[in-house]
Design an enzyme around this catalytic site. Structure first.
Site, mmCIF file in Angstrom:
data_model
loop_
_atom_site.group_PDB
_atom_site.id
_atom_site.type_symbol
_atom_site.label_atom_id
_atom_site.label_comp_id
_atom_site.label_asym_id
_atom_site.label_seq_id
_atom_site.Cartn_x
_atom_site.Cartn_y
_atom_site.Cartn_z
ATOM 1 N N GLU A 116 12.079 78.875 42.565
ATOM 2 C CA GLU A 116 10.739 78.364 42.929
ATOM 3 C C GLU A 116 9.910 78.695 42.311
ATOM 4 O OE1 GLU A 116 13.688 77.023 47.220
ATOM 5 O OE2 GLU A 116 11.316 78.622 47.420
ATOM 6 N N SER A 155 14.168 85.112 54.776
ATOM 7 C CA SER A 155 13.385 84.498 56.498
ATOM 8 C C SER A 155 12.435 85.235 56.968
ATOM 9 C CB SER A 155 13.657 83.561 56.341
ATOM 10 O OG SER A 155 13.010 82.892 57.905
ATOM 11 N N LYS A 197 19.243 83.034 56.236
ATOM 12 C CA LYS A 197 18.207 82.379 54.707
ATOM 13 C C LYS A 197 18.475 83.542 53.827
ATOM 14 C CE LYS A 197 16.815 79.244 54.787
ATOM 15 N NZ LYS A 197 15.858 78.447 55.295
ATOM 16 N N HIS A 242 22.281 60.651 37.374
ATOM 17 C CA HIS A 242 21.061 60.177 39.071
ATOM 18 C C HIS A 242 21.667 61.537 40.019
ATOM 19 C CE1 HIS A 242 19.753 56.926 36.708
ATOM 20 N NE2 HIS A 242 22.228 56.830 36.661
#
Length: 475
Positions: free
Chosen positions: A307, A294, A300, A168
């Site tokens: 992704e 970025s 970043k 979880h």
């Protein structure tokens, strides 16, 4: 140029429909297997004397020359080429003349031809590449697991790399880092086994010859030997119903469903790697070549590769669903709706192959922050071990679980951790606690107690690696 089917038509096809009807931009990648099937079919026609030896030789030589044109990127597609089958037949007639070239299609339809080409493409183009890259991913996962079975944090300590296991998304129990890595090796092994079964062993679909079924009614040529044709093309079976053979796309559904499952496995692994590479977790560091930056925030380092894999898995699922929806309302035999089966198959193949290649690179190159892994461990994760301690003292597990929960509650209320509670206070909770409870507060001992098959202990992990080693050798 006249259409192959244009004899009964007075008017030309509408240009918009012609564009919609054309599939050459999609199915041209079938050129190798289309030529392979045509060469075998020419032999079958020669065997029943519908081609002379000289004519067969001309056709075989012509097809070889067309193969070389495609191989050397010299084949010129024309506007009249509806599909790869039309293009190759048109070029063959140009090379050897329409009289001999026009005989190759005797008794054959594009309906059985494309069905057979797709089977050949899956077996000879997709399967070798997908099985190889899955094997490389398995090898990479196994190697990384082996790397962290036993590591030295100092000269006197040799122990497995341990970090939190989650349920979880909450810290649950300490597990070996290697055990987590191997938890993804087994799904990909299943994927590899399923692919092999679908392509090589099932008594239907991809291993079944559909060529020789004609458009709908079968092959009318006296003496035409489909069994010999199947052997020539290395198929295990012949289709037994021509109407089913030309419309069957179950074998593509098998592959698209399989690709969806692989995509899900890749997506879940990507999600773990994304989470574990964040500042909040910090367990791993992704290699620069699989990340991006970025345009606004210089600091970043984004896990775009993972992704994209996670996102592309949705397209794999949607491609599978799209073919299901196309098939569900079709009447018997071939319908033009089936033209999109190739686009869906090829798209899934391309997505899966690129996703797997990227994942192989990431698995081989990511770094592990061992200190962050160890520092993320907390004594409350040993609460289950505390329950097992009481079980070994004779307390039923459900009662031991309840007592361990009280210990956790006591620690929280007193702003401490369970390993810092005095023995006196532990005895007040349950008299079975003794001095030896101190042995519970050891993460290595916690991990190593799981020696049964499938556990996170080192002996179990070594067993897993040995099985994978043998599997990859046998493959």
């Amino acid at each position: 140029m006249a259409k192959l089917w244009g004899g009964r038509f007075d008017d030309c096809i509408d240009p918009v429909l012609e564009k919609l009807n054309s599939s050459i931009n999609t199915d041209q990648r079938l050129w190798r297997v289309d030529i392979k099937g045509s060469k075998a079919y020419a032999k079958g026609l020669k065997d029943i004397n519908l081609l002379t030896q000289e004519e067969e030789n001309e056709i075989q030589k012509g097809l070889d020359n067309i193969y070389d044109e495609w191989e050397n990127e010299k084949f010129a597609i024309q506007l009249s080429d509806e599909d790869i089958h039309t293009a190759i037949e048109r070029r063959l007639k140009e090379m050897i003349g329409p009289e001999t070239g026009g005989k190759l299609h005797t008794g054959r339809s594009r309906n059985d031809q494309v069905s057979n080409d797709m089977r050949l493409y899956i077996r000879h183009e997709m399967y070798p590449k997908l099985s190889l890259i899955l094997s490389l991913l398995l090898q990479g996962l196994k190697n990384r697991a082996n790397q962290y079975i036993l590591i030295s944090k100092d000269e006197t300590t040799n122990k497995p790399l341990i970090f939190p296991g989650y349920t979880h998304l909450q810290r649950a129990q300490p597990v070996a880092f290697s055990h987590w890595i191997l938890s993804y090796a087994w799904p990909f092994k299943r994927d590899l086994d399923k692919l092999k079964y679908i392509v090589s062993q099932e008594p239907w679909g991809i291993s079944t010859l559909s060529l020789g079924s004609g458009a709908i009614a079968g092959n009318p040529l006296k003496g035409f030997d489909r069994i010999k044709l199947a052997k020539e093309l290395d198929f295990q079976h012949c289709s037994l119903n021509s109407m089913d053979a030309t419309s069957d796309r179950d074998f593509i559904m098998d592959i698209l469903y399989w690709a969806s499952i692989v995509g899900i496995h890749l997506s879940r692994l990507s999600e773990d790697l994304i989470l574990y590479s964040t500042k909040e977790f910090g367990y791993i560091i992704l290699p620069d070549k699989y990340t991006t930056g970025s345009s606004l925030m210089p600091q970043k380092k984004n896990p775009d590769s993972l992704e994209l894999i996670r996102g592309k898995s949705a397209i794999l699922i949607s491609n599978c669903n799209a073919l299901l929806v196309i098939l569900k309302g079709l009447p018997s035999t071939y319908n033009k709706d089936l033209q999109d089966d190739k686009r869906l198959l090829f798209d899934s193949f391309d997505i899966l192959l690129s996703s797997l290649k990227i994942m192989v690179g990431i698995i081989d190159a990511f770094e592990v922050n061992e200190d962050r892994c160890y520092n993320a461990l907390s004594p409350d994760m040993l609460a289950t071990d505390l329950a097992y301690y009481l079980v070994n003292k004779g307390l039923p597990f459900r009662d031991a679980h309840h007592v361990s929960g009280k210990v956790v509650n006591f620690a929280e209320k007193n702003l401490t951790t369970i390993d810092k509670i005095d023995l006196k206070d532990l005895k007040n909770i349950n008299p079975l606690f003794e001095k030896d409870v101190i042995n519970i507060w050891n993460y290595v001992n916690s991990v190593e107690q799981y020696k049964a098959i499938g556990g996170t202990g080192t002996s179990s992990i070594l067993s897993q690696i040995n099985v994978l080693d043998q599997y990859l050798i046998d493959k």
